[in-house]
Design an enzyme around this catalytic site. Structure first.
Site, PDB file in Angstrom:
ATOM      1  N   GLU A   6       0.813  -1.219   0.000  1.00 33.19           N
ATOM      2  CA  GLU A   6       0.000   0.000   0.000  1.00 33.19           C
ATOM      3  C   GLU A   6       0.849   1.273   0.000  1.00 33.19           C
ATOM      4  O   GLU A   6       0.529   2.227  -0.708  1.00 33.19           O
ATOM      5  CB  GLU A   6      -0.958  -0.001   1.196  1.00 33.19           C
ATOM      6  CG  GLU A   6      -2.167  -0.905   1.043  1.00 33.19           C
ATOM      7  CD  GLU A   6      -1.854  -2.377   1.263  1.00 33.19           C
ATOM      8  OE1 GLU A   6      -2.680  -3.232   0.921  1.00 33.19           O
ATOM      9  OE2 GLU A   6      -0.752  -2.671   1.788  1.00 33.19           O
TER      10      GLU A   6
ATOM     11  N   HIS B 148      -9.623  -5.710  10.808  1.00 35.25           N
ATOM     12  CA  HIS B 148     -10.255  -5.476   9.504  1.00 35.25           C
ATOM     13  C   HIS B 148     -11.634  -4.834   9.636  1.00 35.25           C
ATOM     14  O   HIS B 148     -12.450  -4.929   8.727  1.00 35.25           O
ATOM     15  CB  HIS B 148     -10.391  -6.799   8.743  1.00 35.25           C
ATOM     16  CG  HIS B 148      -9.090  -7.435   8.381  1.00 35.25           C
ATOM     17  ND1 HIS B 148      -8.318  -8.078   9.314  1.00 35.25           N
ATOM     18  CD2 HIS B 148      -8.420  -7.509   7.211  1.00 35.25           C
ATOM     19  CE1 HIS B 148      -7.223  -8.546   8.729  1.00 35.25           C
ATOM     20  NE2 HIS B 148      -7.253  -8.204   7.456  1.00 35.25           N
TER      21      HIS B 148
END
Length: 359
Positions: free
Chosen positions: A89, A158
């Site tokens: 990322e 998450h």
């Protein structure tokens, strides 16, 4: 029999005319579209409209996206415009920011916004602050998008809502769509904006179909960033929310309307810049306020709304303290029963509304 014989004696043209008139009285079925397909359509239209737009992220191309949001785009636009990236990322967010500075319009997809923490330096220090630090000479027209907030059964790492995280930062615009109309209109506006825009989608909403109005089907359809929508008119209490909890608020309002309580439900659509004018106008009418969000309570979106109301002209119209309904102040548990009790449910919203109205 007399009616039938009368029809038989009439000329065929008159009979067919009657049938035609009756047929046209039938209301046409409204088009249904899932949130996933609405985002896909919005990106497709902008990729077609402007060759500077491109999409990059993990599995967005040949796999059609981890959640199939980019389905068909790679086959249509090829490797140059739809780019699969490594699981890095920080790296691909930096590439996207650099591309935006060079004049392109990247759409940077995070498989989930929890992974954007790996790239938060690029989002905040590189994208959000550059326009200010360059004295307005260097804009960064980039979109960071992906699923945000709690999903189902994916536990603490998450399941975070980043609305308050990114809404805290000057230089960013932050939008949070609820239904298909929101999703298409906001993604198109985000792509066309000359500033970095964070688009917080919700994984559990991707497959949910909504009625898709005729105007939203146009390639020119946009929803202005910074403008909320009153989803349901009411007179007794204002209920403000964003993303998936908007649906819960509408469900709670439907239940309470049977008891004579009329809730005004506001879909924020945009977290930053916040449309406080719409919220204030509603509070001045209903004299009560509830905020609902899936994120944690401390320094959250609801906390900001309550502070703005307290500091503004609507405060003197309140007949009771404003109340926040939020996610539990704990990391998200994995067990389903604990997970259900960690995010706002319809019953929690109903309880808070009745408590505020002293019912």
């Amino acid at each position: 029999m007399a009616a039938v014989s009368g029809l038989v004696r009439r000329p065929l043209q008159q009979v067919s005319g009657m049938l035609r008139r009756r047929f046209h009285r039938t209301t046409p079925a409204a088009l249904q579209m899932t949130v996933r397909d609405a985002i896909n359509q919005g990106m497709d239209e902008e990729l077609e409209r402007d060759e500077k737009v491109f999409l990059l992220g993990e599995e967005v191309a040949q796999y059609d996206g981890a959640y199939k949001v980019s389905r068909g785009l790679w086959k249509k636009y090829g490797d140059k415009r739809i780019i699969d990236t490594p699981i890095s990322e920080m790296g691909f967010a930096g590439i996207a920011v650099g591309a935006a500075m060079a004049g392109l319009r990247p759409i940077c997809e995070f498989m989930t916004f929890n992974f954007s923490m790996q790239a938060i330096d690029q989002v905040i220090n590189s994208a959000a602050k550059t326009y200010y630090m360059s004295g307005g000479l260097q804009c960064v027209p980039i979109v960071f998008r992906g699923p945000n907030g709690a999903s189902a059964g994916v536990a603490a790492q998450h399941s975070q809502c980043f609305a308050a995280w990114y809404g805290h930062c000057p230089g960013l615009k932050v939008v949070s769509p609820w239904n298909s109309e929101d999703a298409k209109g906001l993604i198109k506006s985000a792509i066309r904006d000359n500033n970095p825009v964070v688009v917080l989608e919700n994984e559990l909403m991707y497959g949910v179909p909504f009625e898709f109005p005729t105007e939203a089907q146009s390639k020119d359809f946009l929803i202005p960033i910074g403008k909320a929508k009153v989803e349901r008119q009411g007179t007794h209490i204002t209920v403000v929310s964003h993303s998936r909890p908007v649906g819960h608020c509408l469900e709670a309002a439907t239940v309470l309307s049977k008891e004579g309580i009329e809730c005004e439900v506001i879909n924020m659509r945009t977290i930053r810049p916040m449309d406080i004018d719409t919220i204030e106008a509603s509070v001045m009418k209903t004299n009560h306020l509830i905020t609902v969000e899936g994120g944690w309570p401390q320094f959250g979106v609801g906390a900001e709304i309550c502070a703005r109301i307290m500091e503004g002209p609507a405060f003197n119209f309140l007949d009771a303290p404003a109340v926040r309904v939020t996610g539990a102040d704990v990391p998200m548990p994995y067990a389903k029963i604990l997970e259900d009790n960690s995010v706002p449910q319809v019953k929690d919203i109903i309880f808070a509304i009745k408590k505020t109205l002293n019912i």
